[in-house]
Design a protein around this motif. Structure first.
Motif, short mmCIF file in Angstrom:
data_model
loop_
_atom_site.label_atom_id
_atom_site.label_comp_id
_atom_site.label_asym_id
_atom_site.label_seq_id
_atom_site.Cartn_x
_atom_site.Cartn_y
_atom_site.Cartn_z
N GLY A 252 0.59 -1.34 -0.04
CA GLY A 252 -0.12 -0.01 -0.05
C GLY A 252 0.79 1.39 -0.02
N PRO A 253 0.16 2.27 -0.40
CA PRO A 253 1.07 3.59 -0.42
C PRO A 253 1.84 4.08 0.68
N ASP A 254 1.39 3.49 1.98
CA ASP A 254 2.25 4.08 3.01
C ASP A 254 2.78 3.30 3.55
N CYS A 255 3.34 2.01 2.69
CA CYS A 255 4.39 0.98 3.19
C CYS A 255 5.71 1.66 2.57
N LEU A 256 6.44 2.08 3.29
CA LEU A 256 7.50 2.76 2.72
C LEU A 256 8.83 1.80 2.89
N TRP A 257 9.82 2.07 2.07
CA TRP A 257 11.08 1.40 2.41
C TRP A 257 11.92 2.69 2.68
N ILE A 258 12.76 2.61 3.73
CA ILE A 258 13.23 3.92 4.16
C ILE A 258 14.89 3.66 4.70
N GLY A 259 15.39 2.61 4.33
CA GLY A 259 16.72 2.15 4.57
C GLY A 259 17.11 2.77 5.84
N MET A 260 18.32 3.02 6.08
CA MET A 260 18.82 3.65 7.19
C MET A 260 19.96 4.85 6.68
N ASN A 261 20.12 5.81 7.33
CA ASN A 261 21.03 6.98 7.14
C ASN A 261 21.74 7.35 8.12
N GLY A 262 22.88 7.99 7.90
CA GLY A 262 23.99 8.46 8.95
C GLY A 262 23.66 9.80 9.48
N GLY A 263 24.64 10.36 10.41
CA GLY A 263 24.37 11.69 11.02
C GLY A 263 25.25 12.40 10.56
N SER A 264 26.04 12.51 9.78
CA SER A 264 26.69 13.52 9.26
C SER A 264 27.10 13.47 7.66
N PRO A 265 27.22 14.36 7.01
CA PRO A 265 27.48 14.18 5.34
C PRO A 265 28.83 13.43 5.22
N SER A 266 29.89 13.52 6.11
CA SER A 266 30.88 12.78 5.44
C SER A 266 30.65 11.18 5.63
N ALA A 267 29.83 10.65 6.45
CA ALA A 267 29.55 9.31 6.76
C ALA A 267 28.56 8.91 5.72
N GLN A 268 27.76 9.86 5.34
CA GLN A 268 26.92 9.67 3.88
C GLN A 268 27.86 9.50 2.92
N SER A 269 28.85 10.28 2.67
CA SER A 269 29.65 10.26 1.43
C SER A 269 30.37 8.96 1.31
N ARG A 270 30.75 8.45 2.31
CA ARG A 270 31.45 7.23 2.38
C ARG A 270 30.69 6.00 1.85
N SER A 271 29.44 6.35 1.72
CA SER A 271 28.42 5.25 1.48
C SER A 271 27.58 5.72 0.14
N PHE A 272 28.01 6.60 -0.64
CA PHE A 272 27.25 7.18 -1.84
C PHE A 272 25.71 7.53 -1.41
N ARG A 273 25.60 8.01 -0.34
CA ARG A 273 24.30 8.49 0.11
C ARG A 273 24.07 9.91 -0.08
N ASP A 274 23.31 10.39 -1.02
CA ASP A 274 23.16 11.76 -1.20
C ASP A 274 22.16 12.46 -0.53
N TYR A 275 22.40 12.86 0.72
CA TYR A 275 21.51 13.13 1.79
C TYR A 275 20.32 14.05 1.20
N LYS A 276 20.76 15.18 0.43
CA LYS A 276 19.76 16.09 0.06
C LYS A 276 18.69 15.39 -0.95
N GLU A 277 19.01 14.67 -1.75
CA GLU A 277 18.22 13.77 -2.72
C GLU A 277 17.51 12.78 -2.06
N ILE A 278 18.19 12.06 -1.08
CA ILE A 278 17.32 11.25 -0.24
C ILE A 278 16.19 12.07 0.36
N CYS A 279 16.58 12.93 0.94
CA CYS A 279 15.65 13.97 1.79
C CYS A 279 14.49 14.17 0.87
N THR A 280 14.79 14.63 -0.46
CA THR A 280 13.41 14.96 -1.27
C THR A 280 12.43 13.73 -1.54
#
Ligand SMILES: [Zn+2]
Length: 751
Positions: A252-280
């Motif tokens: 259903g539409p509210d059954c989300l897949w939401i991964g997990m993300n880190g607490g800092s941009p450098s942690a996100q960078s090490r994993s190729f997680r674009d925080y700004k795009e993920i948050c959109t």
């Protein structure tokens, strides 16, 4: 909210009426109009199940713990590396002690019966050897063709059918069996930035995108390597989207897949997680950032909350995994974290708009002290939750960051080049009790109207558009502080001949920029100069400056010294006419032996700080000296005070909060309709030693003054911690009041 959500809640027991009634501003018809789960699950719990747990998991005990700690949602291990249910897929490795049991399913059912939301947890980027033997084609390869391994497990490739066919099938199976509200994944983004996969899927796809083979090695100067970086980011976003299509189609539409993300941009960078795009894309961020480090302190949790909310929006939730076990330099998975240490991390999270999520490793513990830590904090959170969510931050200072700066300027030295300058600047602001917000470099124009001052702490890699945003901010009356190499590189990290913002700085490079770090610290100083006449200080003057005039206000408090310790190096700069240069560089001289420790060149004309007062309301400070980085490293009070002076000068009077009193206090100010909410977190106890903290020491009294928005009369103040109420003194748009003492934190509501 879609019908599927309603139906699922009905079928599974869903949140009870009591749970819903606890949510503010819902009213009697809450059940009919309740927002989706991801907007109203304020407290979470996670028992990270070990393979041994199926034979010792006391579900009744944990249900009672859920109740005691007031959680509204739980994260339950379902599958991935280890499956905790009898999956129909034979390669989905069942927990060693699972037997025939469906532990995940039993827990999911119990949680739903108790009115809790469930996130099924995956951990999906590695498998055991038998899986690798069955599908060698789905795994990452180094340049010699050898599979990448993590311990005894094999790392799967994000471009293989493992992510495109196998994982979606697992997600569908979990949703069909148990109807969780959504799915998280601990390690969803695959191989990290430090390893290059050369498998045939990667080779083919990269060729199609870049027209070139995968780069043979890491080389930040190679445009193809940088394209490989961008391609990897894009692939993780595709996986994010694919997983969401899968879970929504199945649940259903509210059954989300939401991964997990880190607490800092450098942690996100090490994993190729674009925080700004993920948050959109995200409706909620599950933040995996469990404990403080000695270098960033408790305050980093407040910082993380503000940074992520800046991307995600302040109307959304950011539950954060908070370790009840000893996470930190030396992890002890089944020993209790000292309660004061865990508590302070949680309270700092609240100050930054983060929601609590206790985290235990394993379902059985011989160190039972950890079960006492979360309950009082979670109960306090429940009692005051209406003040802790759906609020807007109040600050006039924005500190700019971007992940592209971390990647393409920071490269392999992001800690030194990017993180330290940012940290030094924000720690100086915290120490001076000046509220600030992290602002993404793309959001300067969006956030600008609420800000008086934008700070670029060595934000070197900036696009032309980002620089144009800064210029427009200043044209509209904003002030600017920039340090180091800010705007000296383009968004790919290619050097420019001069700062893109040189016109604003009133300062220009004379030598080509160098990214190379000169090993420090250097035995250098800054000389405090009298305020100089513009015509005296010009590119042609060259001579020793005249000694007339008084010192600039940014040097307030340094009356008894003509020099400040520095520690960095500076290149000559050409300055425009009309600027003030209140600090100049004193080059290195020997430290040892002491007989040689005298200045060989006591005065130079090399600027360490360039100030422009534009005559209207904008003030611009360009500081080539890396005082921000130095403050993060050396923690010298002079450096913190100098940065705070600069900020106060650049802001004029436009800072909405003043807090006077002893100690190190982290201040976060928010507004809701008709009221202000002020968090004061006492970091004093932690400031004198190192983790873990085990004794809280109260500080006070404090005299607080806060600027009142038009819709806040501000005549009364009440405490959400000590439960005191008091009248304020309101004068000329400001409310003033006193706070007697603060033990761990205080939250004040001014209305
Ligand atoms: Zn690959």
């Amino acid at each position: 909210m879609g019908n599927a959500e309603t139906r699922r809640e009905f079928l599974t027991g869903g949140p009870t009426a009591a749970t819903l009634a606890a949510i503010p501003s819902q009213g009697a018809s809450a059940a009919a109009t309740a927002p989706p789960w991801y907007r109203r699950a304020y407290r979470w719990g996670q028992t990270n199940i070990t393979e041994r747990d199926p034979v010792r998991y006391d579900i009744a005990w944990w249900r009672e713990y859920w109740r005691r700690t007031r959680v509204q949602g739980v994260i339950i291990n379902a599958g991935g590396i280890i499956a905790y249910y009898p999956s129909k897929y034979p390669l989905h490795h069942r927990a060693e002690f699972l037997g025939g049991r469906d532990l995940y399913g039993e827990l999911c059912q119990a949680a739903h019966q108790d009115g809790l939301f469930v996130l099924a947890r995956m951990d999906s980027n590695r498998t055991a050897e038998n899986f690798y033997r069955a599908h060698p084609d789905w795994f990452t390869r180094d340049s010699s063709g050898k599979p990448y391994r993590s311990g005894d497990r094999y790392v799967t490739c994000v471009n293989s059918p493992y992510y495109e066919e196998y994982l979606p099938a697992i997600l569908r199976e979990i949703i069909e069996r148990s109807h969780p509200e959504g799915i998280t994944d601990n390690s969803w983004s695959g191989l990290g930035r430090e390893s290059i996969c050369y498998c045939r899927h990667c080779a083919k796809r990269f060729k199609a995108r870049a027209g070139a083979p995968i780069p043979p090695k890491k080389d930040w100067n190679d445009p193809i390597y940088r394209e490989w970086i961008r391609w990897n980011y894009a692939r993780r976003l595709e996986i994010w989207d694919l997983n969401n299509r899968t879970t929504r189609a199945a649940g259903g539409p509210d059954c989300l897949w939401i991964g997990m993300n880190g607490g800092s941009p450098s942690a996100q960078s090490r994993s190729f997680r674009d925080y700004k795009e993920i948050c959109t894309r995200a409706e909620i961020i599950m933040c995996d950032h469990q404990a403080r480090s000695d270098s960033t302190g408790f305050q980093h949790n407040g910082e993380s909350g503000k940074l992520i909310h800046g991307l995600l929006g302040w109307d959304k939730l950011i539950p954060e995994s908070m370790a009840m076990y000893q996470a930190g330099r030396t992890p002890f998975r089944v020993a209790s974290k000292p309660a004061a240490e865990a508590r302070m991390w949680m309270l700092e999270g609240f100050a930054g708009g983060i929601q609590p999520w206790w985290h235990h490793i394993g379902a059985y513990h011989e160190d039972r002290r950890m079960y006492r830590t979360a309950e009082p904090v979670m109960r306090w959170h429940e009692a005051h939750q209406e003040f802790l969510v759906n609020r807007k931050p109040v600050a006039t200072v924005g500190v700019v960051w971007s992940q592209q700066n971390t990647d393409f300027f920071g490269r392999d030295d992001a800690e030194e080049l990017v993180d330290l300058p940012y940290r030094g600047m924000t720690h100086a602001l915290i120490r001076a009790r000046i509220p600030y917000l992290p602002v993404h470099a793309d959001h300067v124009e969006r956030d600008g109207p609420n800000l008086k001052l934008i700070i670029l702490p060595n934000v070197a890699a900036m696009s032309d558009a980002q620089c144009a945003g800064i210029r427009r901010f200043v044209e509209r009356g904003g002030s600017l502080i920039a340090t180091g190499a800010s705007s000296l590189y383009d968004e790919s990290g290619e050097p420019r001949k001069d700062f893109a913002l040189a016109g604003l700085f009133g300062a220009h490079r004379q030598a080509p920029p160098s990214r190379k770090l000169s090993p420090g610290p250097h035995h250098t100083y800054l000389r405090l100069t009298p305020e100089l006449r513009a015509q005296v200080w010009g590119p042609k003057a060259g001579d020793e400056p005249s000694i007339e005039g008084r010192r600039h206000p940014v040097l307030g408090g340094f009356d008894e010294t003509d020099i400040l310790a520095f520690g960095g190096l500076l290149d000559p700069l050409r300055t425009d006419s009309g600027v003030a240069v209140p600090l100049t560089f004193v080059p290195p001289f020997p430290v040892y032996p002491p007989e040689t420790a005298w200045m060989r060149e006591p005065k130079t004309t090399i600027p360490a700080l360039v100030l422009r007062d534009l005559g209207n309301v904008s003030r611009i400070a360009y500081m080539p000296a890396d005082i921000d980085r130095r403050f993060a490293k050396d923690n010298l009070p002079d450096h913190g005070n100098l940065l705070a002076n600069l900020v106060r000068w650049a802001c004029g009077e436009d800072i909405p909060l003043g807090v006077e009193g002893p100690g190190l206090i982290d201040c976060h100010l928010y507004r809701q309709a008709g009221r202000l909410i002020l968090h004061l977190v006492n970091l004093t106890s932690a400031g004198t030693w190192r983790a873990a903290i085990d004794e809280l020491i109260s500080v006070g009294p404090f005299h607080v003054r806060v600027r009142l928005p038009e819709d806040v009369p501000g005549r009364a103040v009440r405490s959400l911690v000590s439960s005191l109420r008091a009248e304020t003194v309101v004068s000329q748009g400001w409310a003033t009041f006193d706070v007697t003492s603060i033990l761990d934190h205080e939250v004040l509501v001014i209305d």
